[in-house]
Motif scaffolding. Structure first.
Motif, mmCIF file in Angstrom:
data_model
loop_
_atom_site.group_PDB
_atom_site.id
_atom_site.type_symbol
_atom_site.label_atom_id
_atom_site.label_comp_id
_atom_site.label_asym_id
_atom_site.label_seq_id
_atom_site.Cartn_x
_atom_site.Cartn_y
_atom_site.Cartn_z
ATOM 1 N N LEU A 1 1.910 -3.784 16.866
ATOM 2 C CA LEU A 1 1.771 -2.916 15.735
ATOM 3 C C LEU A 1 3.238 -2.120 15.399
ATOM 4 O O LEU A 1 3.489 -1.784 14.406
ATOM 5 N N PRO A 2 3.668 -1.764 16.598
ATOM 6 C CA PRO A 2 5.120 -0.957 16.427
ATOM 7 C C PRO A 2 6.133 -1.796 15.595
ATOM 8 O O PRO A 2 6.918 -1.135 14.770
ATOM 9 N N ALA A 3 6.371 -2.910 15.803
ATOM 10 C CA ALA A 3 7.152 -3.999 15.202
ATOM 11 C C ALA A 3 6.939 -3.902 13.719
ATOM 12 O O ALA A 3 7.494 -3.802 12.817
ATOM 13 N N LEU B 1 0.962 -1.143 0.080
ATOM 14 C CA LEU B 1 -0.051 0.328 0.109
ATOM 15 C C LEU B 1 0.838 1.229 0.014
ATOM 16 O O LEU B 1 1.840 1.156 0.511
ATOM 17 N N PRO B 2 0.565 2.469 -0.592
ATOM 18 C CA PRO B 2 1.480 3.508 -0.510
ATOM 19 C C PRO B 2 1.779 3.896 1.013
ATOM 20 O O PRO B 2 0.764 4.001 1.892
ATOM 21 N N ALA C 1 -6.038 -4.859 8.212
ATOM 22 C CA ALA C 1 -6.554 -5.135 6.915
ATOM 23 C C ALA C 1 -5.594 -5.893 5.906
ATOM 24 O O ALA C 1 -5.759 -7.303 5.486
ATOM 25 N N LEU C 2 -4.174 -5.570 5.921
ATOM 26 C CA LEU C 2 -3.380 -5.869 5.426
ATOM 27 C C LEU C 2 -2.944 -7.300 5.896
ATOM 28 O O LEU C 2 -2.562 -8.480 5.065
ATOM 29 N N LEU C 3 -2.698 -7.316 7.122
ATOM 30 C CA LEU C 3 -2.393 -8.610 7.899
ATOM 31 C C LEU C 3 -3.454 -9.699 7.717
ATOM 32 O O LEU C 3 -3.195 -10.790 7.423
ATOM 33 N N ARG C 4 -4.798 -9.011 7.593
ATOM 34 C CA ARG C 4 -5.624 -10.219 7.393
ATOM 35 C C ARG C 4 -5.496 -10.692 5.936
ATOM 36 O O ARG C 4 -5.717 -12.218 5.688
ATOM 37 N N ARG C 5 -5.294 -9.999 5.048
ATOM 38 C CA ARG C 5 -5.208 -10.336 3.714
ATOM 39 C C ARG C 5 -4.114 -11.381 3.432
ATOM 40 O O ARG C 5 -4.292 -12.219 2.803
ATOM 41 N N LEU C 6 -3.093 -11.056 4.182
ATOM 42 C CA LEU C 6 -1.758 -12.085 3.913
ATOM 43 C C LEU C 6 -2.089 -13.526 4.836
ATOM 44 O O LEU C 6 -1.502 -14.097 4.367
ATOM 45 N N SER D 1 -3.485 3.883 8.719
ATOM 46 C CA SER D 1 -4.098 3.513 10.118
ATOM 47 C C SER D 1 -4.041 2.110 10.566
ATOM 48 O O SER D 1 -3.680 1.322 9.804
ATOM 49 N N ASP D 2 -4.500 2.219 11.721
ATOM 50 C CA ASP D 2 -4.240 0.740 12.311
ATOM 51 C C ASP D 2 -5.442 -0.104 11.395
ATOM 52 O O ASP D 2 -4.827 -1.280 11.274
ATOM 53 N N GLU D 3 -6.554 0.508 10.987
ATOM 54 C CA GLU D 3 -7.380 -0.406 10.634
ATOM 55 C C GLU D 3 -6.943 -1.006 9.090
ATOM 56 O O GLU D 3 -7.035 -2.017 8.616
#
Length: 248
Positions: A165-167, A129-130, A142-147, A136-138
């Motif tokens: 999320l920081p890592a 994603l750019p 969403a990216l983590l869910r897709r992967l 945003s956290d959302e």
């Protein structure tokens, strides 16, 4: 930099060390089930900062620092033949670590093999994603869910999300600010583990790793999805053992 912090598990028995670099946001525990699963191979998962036992450590945000620190760990701990494995962002990191070791031309021998998975070749420019590390956290969730590969119980818990999320963001910054610099292909065997229906690594981008190999090159398919190498670990281990047999 403490080698012990990067290598959180005791060195297992085995003739060949296999240093394993995790995916974005991942930690050494991703590879813990591999320890002892391949006779003769001493699986040594690497623990980047800002996760798991290193949760309080400052994250690394640049590939140059990540590859340099891991190269230091390898030079400090390699005690015989060794190989390097990386998945997803870890594949890029493993590749740049090996190139950093080559640049140093030190007393530490080069690895006997490089294994990568879940990642297009470094010369292929891709984007999740750019500016996803600033999203945003959302959007990150969403990216983590897709992967795939991240438990829903974790993604749905705001408290746990705040810990990981920081890592994740730091690793995504490493990926997004990475710029490939052409160098001579690696003069060592390179094995790529591919997966069908992987949203991170298409067939053409994965096959392009061949350009980085001046020596033996192999491309194998292990299953479906971005984390197929873990979900189909028995197949993954088969290919790793076949490649490492000359040193076992």
């Amino acid at each position: 930099m403490s080698t012990e912090r990067w290598l959180p598990f005791p060195r297992p028995p085995g003739e060949v060390r296999l240093y394993c670099v995790p995916h974005a946001g991942g930690g050494a525990s991703s590879f813990r089930p591999w320890i002892g699963a391949m006779p003769g191979v001493a699986v040594c998962p690497l623990q980047p900062p800002a996760r798991e036992a290193r949760l309080r450590d400052e994250p690394i945000r640049a590939m140059e620092q990540m590859a340099s620190e891991i190269a230091d760990v390898v030079q400090d701990s390699a005690d015989g033949p060794y190989a390097v494995y990386g998945h997803s962002l870890g594949a890029l990191t493993a590749f740049e670590t090996v190139r950093e070791l080559r640049r140093r031309d030190s007393r530490t021998p080069m690895p006997v093999h490089l294994f990568v998975s879940g990642c297009p070749a470094p010369q292929i420019r891709d984007s999740l994603l750019p500016n996803v590390h600033d999203a945003s956290d959302e959007e990150v969730v969403a990216l983590l869910r897709r992967l795939g590969g991240t438990p829903e119980s974790l993604l749905g818990d705001p408290g746990l999300l705040g810990l990981i999320l920081p890592a994740v963001r730091a690793d995504l910054e490493v990926k997004e600010t990475y710029r490939y610099t052409p160098e001579a292909p690696l003069d060592l065997p390179l094995t790529v583990l591919d997966a069908d229906d992987d949203p991170r690594a298409g067939t053409a981008g994965t096959a392009a790793w061949r350009e980085q190999a001046a020596a033996e090159f192999a491309l194998h398919t292990v299953g479906q999805g971005h984390f197929a190498v873990f979900e189909q670990a028995q197949i993954t281990h088969k290919y790793l053992l076949e490649a490492l047999t000359p040193w076992l």
